[in-house]
Design an enzyme around this catalytic site. Structure first.
Site, short mmCIF file in Angstrom:
data_model
loop_
_atom_site.label_atom_id
_atom_site.label_comp_id
_atom_site.label_asym_id
_atom_site.label_seq_id
_atom_site.Cartn_x
_atom_site.Cartn_y
_atom_site.Cartn_z
N LYS A 221 39.23 30.00 36.94
CA LYS A 221 40.19 30.86 38.00
C LYS A 221 41.35 30.01 38.31
O LYS A 221 41.50 28.90 38.57
CB LYS A 221 39.16 30.95 39.16
CG LYS A 221 39.93 31.48 40.30
CD LYS A 221 38.85 31.74 41.49
CE LYS A 221 39.72 32.34 42.76
NZ LYS A 221 38.57 32.57 43.81
N ARG A 231 43.46 38.69 49.98
CA ARG A 231 43.73 37.67 51.04
C ARG A 231 43.99 38.58 52.42
O ARG A 231 43.39 38.54 53.60
CB ARG A 231 44.48 36.48 51.00
CG ARG A 231 43.95 35.66 49.97
CD ARG A 231 44.86 34.53 49.71
NE ARG A 231 44.42 33.85 48.24
CZ ARG A 231 45.23 32.69 47.54
NH1 ARG A 231 46.34 32.38 48.20
NH2 ARG A 231 44.53 32.45 46.75
N LYS A 274 40.01 34.57 35.66
CA LYS A 274 40.60 35.33 36.70
C LYS A 274 41.95 34.92 37.19
O LYS A 274 41.86 33.60 37.14
CB LYS A 274 39.96 35.24 38.06
CG LYS A 274 40.13 35.77 39.10
CD LYS A 274 39.33 35.72 40.42
CE LYS A 274 39.65 36.06 41.78
NZ LYS A 274 39.01 35.74 42.79
N SER A 300 43.22 42.02 42.78
CA SER A 300 43.92 42.84 43.78
C SER A 300 45.36 43.02 43.68
O SER A 300 45.93 44.06 43.48
CB SER A 300 43.78 42.27 44.90
OG SER A 300 44.15 40.93 45.16
N TYR A 339 39.18 47.00 41.03
CA TYR A 339 38.99 48.13 42.03
C TYR A 339 39.29 49.49 41.55
O TYR A 339 39.15 50.30 42.21
CB TYR A 339 40.16 47.61 43.01
CG TYR A 339 39.87 46.33 43.58
CD1 TYR A 339 39.14 45.96 44.50
CD2 TYR A 339 40.79 45.32 42.67
CE1 TYR A 339 38.80 44.63 44.89
CE2 TYR A 339 40.46 43.82 43.29
CZ TYR A 339 39.71 43.77 44.28
OH TYR A 339 39.33 42.19 44.63
C1 PBG Z 1 37.81 33.55 46.99
C2 PBG Z 1 38.14 34.90 46.20
C3 PBG Z 1 39.47 35.29 45.91
C4 PBG Z 1 39.33 36.56 45.11
C5 PBG Z 1 37.92 36.67 44.77
N1 PBG Z 1 37.30 35.55 45.37
C6 PBG Z 1 40.78 34.97 46.52
C7 PBG Z 1 41.34 33.51 46.55
O1 PBG Z 1 40.80 32.56 45.56
O2 PBG Z 1 42.09 33.22 47.27
C8 PBG Z 1 40.30 37.25 44.65
C9 PBG Z 1 40.26 38.44 44.05
C10 PBG Z 1 41.30 39.57 44.03
O3 PBG Z 1 42.49 39.20 44.07
O4 PBG Z 1 41.20 40.83 43.72
N2 PBG Z 1 37.03 32.75 46.61
#
Ligand code: PBG
Length: 351
Positions: A221, A231, A274, A300, A339
């Site tokens: 990630k 967020r 991710k 997202s 999504y």
């Molecule tokens: C948080 C988390 C995030 C996402 C999924 N779980 C955001 C982050 O790490 O700040 C992001 C998913 C997305 O952007 O669609 N642990």
């Protein structure tokens, strides 16, 4: 290379020479276009086929009743109160979607630095799991394990003097995962990037008898600006600094393999990359590295880019969506969180 060149006679031929005599006599010439001639042929030789079985639908849940709020930076994506969430889960099931991933919007008064609400057995997530399991029992429910929606600091771990504490956070994540398993989650998905959390969670799940609860590990990630709209949706942006001391540097791919190896050794069932689109090479490398299923999170910001350009009339949304998801599968993803899940499921019916 020379094999692809037409014979000298063809190159020299005058315009009045019939096209038939050009190159056709060259038996060594290859014609890849032959396989692209008709739709049936293209389907027959297609290497990658996206299906609804590949898709996981991420859903935002919030407190209240009868509420369905569109996320401004994610057109077509909503935060649902629990009652309406159930309708959305049913709609997803009717489209053939087999799995959802749940993300909660936690009210501010429940947020603190320790993330205590994250393991409250009467919290929003466990209530949502129980309600979904009752109303739509076949749906696979995946829950996020991390502190950020519960953290007053907007970080994925406990903060002390501006630092994110690792081991103290893992202890809380274990409680969170156990509580989710107890509530009926099929898979827990640690998305926090603390070291050692997959092993700690696996051990705790096994010790409590949850041997069939799986772990979908956010293994690679990245610290990405593509999470911005998410967020917004959960009001979970960090209150200070960024997430670069725990999420990965966008420039690194070998490090992703290291993270994947560790998560596998610690007991992950599925490993995830991710974001997805800017990291297709990472997906590809991980796929070659492991025999575990590989997941990709079409995050997202990737969704928002497509929606925004489509709203401007600059791209064809349906085609770009399917092209994007197919490319993730081609790169090696067995599973895609997106999504677009419902729209893709619908489009695939007539594809
Ligand atoms: C948080 C988390 C995030 C996402 C999924 N779980 C955001 C982050 O790490 O700040 C992001 C998913 C997305 O952007 O669609 N642990």
């Amino acid at each position: 290379m020379s094999i692809l060149l037409p014979p000298e006679s063809a190159l020299a031929s005058a315009p009045e020479v019939a096209a038939k005599s050009v190159t056709l006599t060259n038996v060594s010439m290859r014609r890849p276009r032959r396989l692209r001639r008709t739709d049936a042929l293209r389907r027959m030789v297609r290497e990658t086929v996206l299906t609804v079985d590949d898709l996981i639908y991420p859903l935002f849940v919030m407190e209240g009743e009868g509420l369905r709020e569109e996320v401004p930076s994610m057109p077509g994506c909503f935060r649902y109160s629990l009652d309406l969430l159930l309708d959305e889960v049913k709609a997803a099931q009717d489209l053939g979607i087999g799995a959802i991933a749940l993300f909660p919007l936690i009210p501010h008064h429940h947020k603190d630095n320790g993330g205590g609400e994250s393991y409250n057995p009467d919290g929003l997530v466990p209530r949502a799991i129980r309600a979904i399991k009752q109303a739509v029992p076949q749906m696979l429910v995946i829950t996020d394990v991390a502190l950020d929606p519960y953290s007053s600091e907007g970080h994925d771990g406990i903060v002390e003097n501006g630092q994110i504490l690792n081991d103290e956070t893992v202890a809380v994540l274990v409680k969170q995962a156990l509580m989710q398993a107890e509530a009926g989650a099929d898979f827990v998905a640690p998305s926090d990037m603390m070291d050692g959390r997959v092993g700690a969670i696996r051990q705790a799940l096994d010790a409590e008898g949850w041997i069939n609860v799986g772990i979908l590990a956010y293994a690679a990630k990245y610290a990405s600006a593509y999470y911005g709209p998410f967020r917004d949706a959960l009001d979970s942006a960090p209150k200070f600094g960024d997430k670069k001391t725990y999420q990965m540097d966008a420039a690194n791919a070998r490090e992703a393999l290291k993270e994947v190896e560790l998560d596998i050794a610690e007991g992950a069932d599925i490993v995830m990359v991710k974001p997805a689109l800017a990291y297709l090479d990472v997906i590809c490398r991980i796929k070659q590295h492991t025999n575990l299923p590989v997941a990709a999170y079409n995050v997202s910001g990737e969704y928002a880019l497509v929606k925004a350009a489509a709203q401007q009339g600059w791209i064809d949304e349906r085609t770009v969506m399917l092209e994007t998801l197919t490319s993730m599968k081609r790169a090696g993803a067995d599973v895609i969180l997106t999504y677009f899940a419902k729209e893709a499921a619908l489009a695939l019916r007539s594809y």
